[in-house]
Design an enzyme around this catalytic site. Structure first.
Site: not given
Ligand SMILES: *Cc1c(COP(=O)(O)O)cnc(C)c1O
Length: 383
Positions: A57, A109, A182, A207
């Site tokens: 973990r 987001y 982000d 992504k």
């Molecule tokens: C998709 C996304 C997230 C969240 O990611 P997950 O892997 O679905 O938890 C956070 N920030 C942005 C800009 C995103 O496009």
């Protein structure tokens, strides 16, 4: 024999293929295989003896290799998480205390805003939601009293607004606030927030980084500064305690997938450049956004701050019916959420109820199909 000089810095393709590599050892695979273990043999030794793993973990061999790879790309120290939201919630919750102020994008987001509204405020954290292009002004005015954390999302999802990271970093470093970015839309090779002065860069690796629409992952990388190292220790402790660690298979899959990111982004960007022209030239479409289009309001800043384009585009259609018509009439513009994968997809954001966008607002994620096929399909579908 002297080794000829290599270009410096190395290109994205080379960096991605070799990120996290150990020196070549005869008889071993080019990439280490995943180690599937929860506990490890301790034998007659105490936990941690000579760096031996004891329990997966907090840390494990597959995670270490993947984190070294992603950290190299970000120019920081990486901690990988089970999802992008696990990465964001950890970076935020490990840092804030009751009474702190946090600045978040009002147009980013949506799950990040839900986290703020449903969880942060409950713990006495004051959340200021500010539009991405205006965060720079808030910072420039010095309006950061009591602000512990500024989280930017640039380009923002889904509207693709851009914010000047270096300008905000100058303001946060003057007040001692933590700056997190982000960086999901850009990816680690499309933008390097740590080099622009951020303390933390975050990615949803669900992504483009993994890019095959088949795995959930996220990461946080911290700067190699005194503040960055303290944040890293704090966030690693948070992950260990809350148990947001990704599985070994996902981490291995992430490392395996990122080797092709340079190729995928190049095709996705080429497809976006072509698709944007079709959309912008059609009377049924308005408000086309792609930060690398010279007419885009974010073009100048994107050129300055970002390293390369990607395949995420947004545009407005008249209404929901117009979007459904496009999905029905096209062969390759598949309706699906998320972005950055090998398939071209479209997502009508209003259907999820989280974003303040018109009913016909559509986010396109250009995949790696042939440009001519996508252009022909979109042109016939739009009619
Ligand atoms: C998709 C996304 C997230 C969240 O990611 P997950 O892997 O679905 O938890 C956070 N920030 C942005 C800009 C995103 O496009």
């Amino acid at each position: 024999m002297s080794i000829p000089e290599l270009p410096s810095p190395l290109g994205d393709g080379t960096r991605l293929v070799h990120a996290g590599d150990d020196p070549a050892v005869p008889g071993t695979p080019l990439r280490p295989s995943p180690v599937f273990a929860a506990p490890y043999h301790l034998g007659d030794q105490p936990p941690g003896w000579q760096g031996a793993d004891g329990y997966a973990r907090p840390d494990n061999p597959t995670l270490r290799v993947f984190e070294r790879a992603v950290g190299e790309l970000d120019g920081g120290d990486c901690l990988s998480f089970a999802t992008g939201m696990a990465a964001i919630s950890s970076a935020v919750l490990a840092v804030v205390r009751p009474g702190d102020r946090v600045v978040l994008p009002s147009d980013g987001y949506y799950a990040t805003r839900v986290l703020a509204r449903d969880e942060l405020e409950r713990f006495g954290v004051r959340v200021d939601l500010v539009a991405t292009p205006e965060i720079e002004d808030v910072a420039a005015r010095g309006d950061l009293d009591g602000v512990r954390l500024v989280l930017l999302e640039t380009p923002s999802n889904p509207r693709l607004e851009i914010c000047d990271i270096a300008a905000v970093a100058r303001a946060t470093s003057a007040t001692g606030a933590v700056l997190a970015v982000d960086n999901t839309t850009a990816s680690p090779i499309g933008q390097r927030p740590l080099a622009l002065g951020a303390d933390i860069t975050i990615g949803s690796d669900t992504k483009a980084l993994t890019g095959h629409s088949d795995v959930l992952l996220g990461h946080v990388s911290t700067a190699r500064t005194e503040t960055g190292r303290q944040l890293h220790t704090r966030i690693a402790a948070w992950r260990k305690t809350t148990g947001n660690t990704p599985g070994a298979f996902e981490a291995w899959l992430g490392h395996r997938s990122m080797g092709t990111l340079d190729l995928r982004l190049a095709r996705q960007a080429a497809n976006a450049a072509a698709i944007v022209e079709v959309l912008a030239g059609h009377p049924a479409v308005s408000g086309v956004r792609w930060p690398w289009r010279p007419q885009d309001p974010s073009y100048a800043l994107a050129q300055r701050q970002m390293l390369r384009p990607n395949g995420v585009v947004s545009a407005e259609f008249a209404d929901e019916a117009a979007v459904l018509q496009l999905v029905r009439s096209s062969r390759f513009f598949l309706a699906a959420t998320s972005f950055g994968g090998v398939h071209t997809t479209v997502d009508r954001r209003a259907q999820w109820g989280g974003d303040a966008v018109p009913e016909g607002f559509l986010r396109f994620s250009c995949g790696i199909e042939d440009t001519a096929d996508l252009v022909a399909d979109l042109t016939q579908a739009l009619g």
